[in-house]
Design a protein around this motif. Structure first.
Motif, mmCIF file in Angstrom:
data_model
loop_
_atom_site.group_PDB
_atom_site.id
_atom_site.type_symbol
_atom_site.label_atom_id
_atom_site.label_comp_id
_atom_site.label_asym_id
_atom_site.label_seq_id
_atom_site.Cartn_x
_atom_site.Cartn_y
_atom_site.Cartn_z
ATOM 1 N N ASN A 8 0.836 -1.199 0.000
ATOM 2 C CA ASN A 8 0.000 0.000 0.000
ATOM 3 C C ASN A 8 0.881 1.263 0.000
ATOM 4 O O ASN A 8 1.403 1.675 1.036
ATOM 5 C CB ASN A 8 -0.895 -0.040 1.253
ATOM 6 C CG ASN A 8 -1.769 1.203 1.394
ATOM 7 O OD1 ASN A 8 -1.542 2.219 0.731
ATOM 8 N ND2 ASN A 8 -2.760 1.118 2.266
ATOM 9 N N PRO A 9 1.060 1.890 -1.188
ATOM 10 C CA PRO A 9 1.978 3.036 -1.289
ATOM 11 C C PRO A 9 1.623 4.190 -0.345
ATOM 12 O O PRO A 9 2.523 4.843 0.184
ATOM 13 C CB PRO A 9 1.831 3.483 -2.753
ATOM 14 C CG PRO A 9 1.287 2.302 -3.477
ATOM 15 C CD PRO A 9 0.461 1.529 -2.487
ATOM 16 N N ALA A 10 0.328 4.424 -0.120
ATOM 17 C CA ALA A 10 -0.061 5.540 0.763
ATOM 18 C C ALA A 10 0.369 5.248 2.205
ATOM 19 O O ALA A 10 0.791 6.153 2.941
ATOM 20 C CB ALA A 10 -1.571 5.765 0.687
ATOM 21 N N ALA A 11 0.260 3.978 2.600
ATOM 22 C CA ALA A 11 0.690 3.590 3.953
ATOM 23 C C ALA A 11 2.205 3.723 4.081
ATOM 24 O O ALA A 11 2.717 4.243 5.086
ATOM 25 C CB ALA A 11 0.253 2.156 4.249
ATOM 26 N N VAL A 12 2.930 3.279 3.032
ATOM 27 C CA VAL A 12 4.393 3.357 3.053
ATOM 28 C C VAL A 12 4.850 4.815 3.127
ATOM 29 O O VAL A 12 5.818 5.146 3.815
ATOM 30 C CB VAL A 12 4.991 2.639 1.819
ATOM 31 C CG1 VAL A 12 6.484 2.870 1.714
ATOM 32 C CG2 VAL A 12 4.689 1.135 1.888
ATOM 33 N N ALA A 13 4.111 5.700 2.450
ATOM 34 C CA ALA A 13 4.464 7.125 2.484
ATOM 35 C C ALA A 13 4.447 7.670 3.914
ATOM 36 O O ALA A 13 5.226 8.563 4.264
ATOM 37 C CB ALA A 13 3.508 7.922 1.592
ATOM 38 N N LYS A 14 3.553 7.127 4.735
ATOM 39 C CA LYS A 14 3.470 7.594 6.134
ATOM 40 C C LYS A 14 4.749 7.276 6.916
ATOM 41 O O LYS A 14 5.093 7.989 7.848
ATOM 42 C CB LYS A 14 2.270 6.948 6.845
ATOM 43 C CG LYS A 14 0.934 7.472 6.347
ATOM 44 C CD LYS A 14 -0.211 6.864 7.130
ATOM 45 C CE LYS A 14 -1.545 7.272 6.492
ATOM 46 N NZ LYS A 14 -2.661 6.469 7.020
ATOM 47 N N ILE A 15 5.423 6.185 6.531
ATOM 48 C CA ILE A 15 6.695 5.848 7.200
ATOM 49 C C ILE A 15 7.691 6.985 6.993
ATOM 50 O O ILE A 15 8.360 7.421 7.934
ATOM 51 C CB ILE A 15 7.299 4.538 6.642
ATOM 52 C CG1 ILE A 15 6.435 3.334 7.002
ATOM 53 C CG2 ILE A 15 8.720 4.350 7.153
ATOM 54 C CD1 ILE A 15 6.944 2.010 6.420
ATOM 55 N N PHE A 16 7.772 7.456 5.751
ATOM 56 C CA PHE A 16 8.770 8.479 5.438
ATOM 57 C C PHE A 16 8.483 9.782 6.168
ATOM 58 O O PHE A 16 9.399 10.432 6.671
ATOM 59 C CB PHE A 16 8.855 8.695 3.920
ATOM 60 C CG PHE A 16 9.460 7.528 3.200
ATOM 61 C CD1 PHE A 16 10.833 7.434 3.052
ATOM 62 C CD2 PHE A 16 8.668 6.495 2.717
ATOM 63 C CE1 PHE A 16 11.417 6.348 2.410
ATOM 64 C CE2 PHE A 16 9.231 5.399 2.075
ATOM 65 C CZ PHE A 16 10.609 5.325 1.921
ATOM 66 N N SER A 17 7.179 10.146 6.261
ATOM 67 C CA SER A 17 6.917 11.402 6.974
ATOM 68 C C SER A 17 7.100 11.239 8.477
ATOM 69 O O SER A 17 7.596 12.145 9.133
ATOM 70 C CB SER A 17 5.557 11.998 6.604
ATOM 71 O OG SER A 17 4.551 11.037 6.746
ATOM 72 N N ALA A 18 6.754 10.063 9.029
ATOM 73 C CA ALA A 18 6.959 9.860 10.472
ATOM 74 C C ALA A 18 8.442 9.888 10.834
ATOM 75 O O ALA A 18 8.833 10.406 11.872
ATOM 76 C CB ALA A 18 6.336 8.536 10.919
ATOM 77 N N LYS A 19 9.276 9.331 9.959
ATOM 78 C CA LYS A 19 10.715 9.269 10.236
ATOM 79 C C LYS A 19 11.455 10.541 9.859
ATOM 80 O O LYS A 19 12.546 10.798 10.340
ATOM 81 C CB LYS A 19 11.359 8.120 9.437
ATOM 82 C CG LYS A 19 11.273 6.775 10.104
ATOM 83 C CD LYS A 19 12.206 5.770 9.440
ATOM 84 C CE LYS A 19 13.677 6.065 9.618
ATOM 85 N NZ LYS A 19 14.443 5.066 10.326
#
Ligand code: TXA
Ligand code: MG
Length: 326
Positions: free
Chosen positions: A34-45
């Motif tokens: 899920n690309p949208a879910a993966v994108a959240k990793i980058f903003s959280a980190k």
């Protein structure tokens, strides 16, 4: 089943982030498909988007869903070391989102050896993309409390599996180039890999893969307090200089406290590589919080057994003392 697993799976399915323990360090997980879910990793980190993520699998049987051209070497290594602290870089399947691979034609896969991670992955029955659950460039978390310190409410749920048994990140081996190349040293060493491969892997030239491997950036694994690596003689010399200058210093060394002084906090570390690795990030975090002028770390011996620990220490020294979080 652990009481939080059901909720964790539900969160992953709805595209939310879940932090979970592995045998190495805690991971910050999202549904890898899920690309949208993966994108959240980058903003959280706060991590640059071109840095690829490792996809965590419940077992080696899932490999072919994510990777193609799986070689005999890959099969043998997976059989020998999974679940365990080894990440294999393989050619990717087209369905792997670019967000996971940083747009590259390869994907990093591993089956972590932690009961809670394995329970989560089996219940999810898919791939979970997860980097270490720290802010970009900072020390990897080895307890659930570290994850909360790093990410606060940027993560929906932190599964608490206690302290990570290994303590430093997985060995990364690139199998996508024909000849196996060691990209990041870890608890599984070259000699262990060679026993299975029948030959020793090559070692990536320093920086050859930056930023493909963010673990190869020197500003990684770093405390905010300047960290200095010293020999055992150098330690006493640096300590005396600090005390003459009236500086508060922290020391990480395998020996008993050599100088007792109000300005000195001395933390004793295990004298063998596995114990040193197990305690390393928690110790650096603890010493970093003291607000000292400097952290002095007695450099472990050279040699294969200490390769991964010395690698993390060198990067911690290079990246230390910087205040920005990116
Ligand atoms: O032990 C570990 O590996 C932990 C736990 C959570 O599994 N994970 C971890 O993730 O250390 P991270 O993102 O902090 O470091 C993974 C490294 C990064 O340096 C990344 O660039 C590299 O793996 N990597 C991932 N996919 C890659 C690929 N396709 N090619 C080259 N390097 C890759
Ligand atoms: Mg990391």
């Amino acid at each position: 089943m652990h009481p939080d697993i059901e909720r964790a799976v539900a969160l992953l399915r709805t595209g939310e982030l879940v932090a979970f323990p592995t045998e190495t360090v805690y991971g910050l997980g999202a549904d890898a498909a899920n690309p949208a879910a993966v994108a959240k990793i980058f903003s959280a980190k706060g991590r640059p988007a071109d840095h690829p993520l490792i996809v965590h699998l419940p077992d080696a049987g899932h490999m072919a869903r994510w990777a193609r051209e799986i070689s005999v070497d890959a099969e043998k290594l997976a059989a020998a070391f999974w679940p365990g602290p080894l990440t294999l870089i393989l050619k990717r399947q087209p369905r792997v989102p670019d967000a996971v691979t940083g747009g590259q034609d390869t994907v990093g896969l591993r089956v972590p050896n932690h009961p809670l991670a394995l329970e989560l992955l089996a219940a999810f029955d898919g791939g979970v993309a997860a980097p270490s659950a720290n802010r970009f460039g900072r020390i990897s978390p080895t307890t659930a409390a570290h994850v909360r310190e790093e990410l606060g409410d940027r993560v929906s749920l932190v599964l608490d599996g206690g302290a990570c048994p290994v303590g430093i990140e997985s060995t990364i081996l690139d199998l996508s180039r024909g000849t196996p190349v060691l990209l990041r040293p870890g608890a599984i060493g070259s000699a262990d890999l060679a026993r299975v491969l029948g030959r020793a892997p090559e070692t990536a030239a320093p920086h050859a893969d930056a930023p493909r491997v963010s673990g190869s950036l020197d500003a990684h694994y770093a405390p905010r307090t300047p960290l200095q690596l010293v020999s055992s003689d150098g330690l006493l010399f640096a300590l005396r200089n600090a005390l003459v200058a009236g500086e508060r210093v922290a020391v990480l060394a395998p020996t008993a406290q050599a100088i007792s002084h109000d300005l000195v906090t001395w933390k004793r570390t295990p004298a063998e590589p596995a114990g040193f690795a197990h305690d390393l990030y928690a110790s650096l975090r603890e010493l970093d919080a003291l607000g000292c002028v400097r952290i002095l770390v007695q450099q472990p011996p050279a040699g294969e057994a200490w390769l991964a620990v010395n690698d993390r220490l060198r990067r911690a020294a290079a990246g230390s003392g910087e205040d920005d979080e990116t």
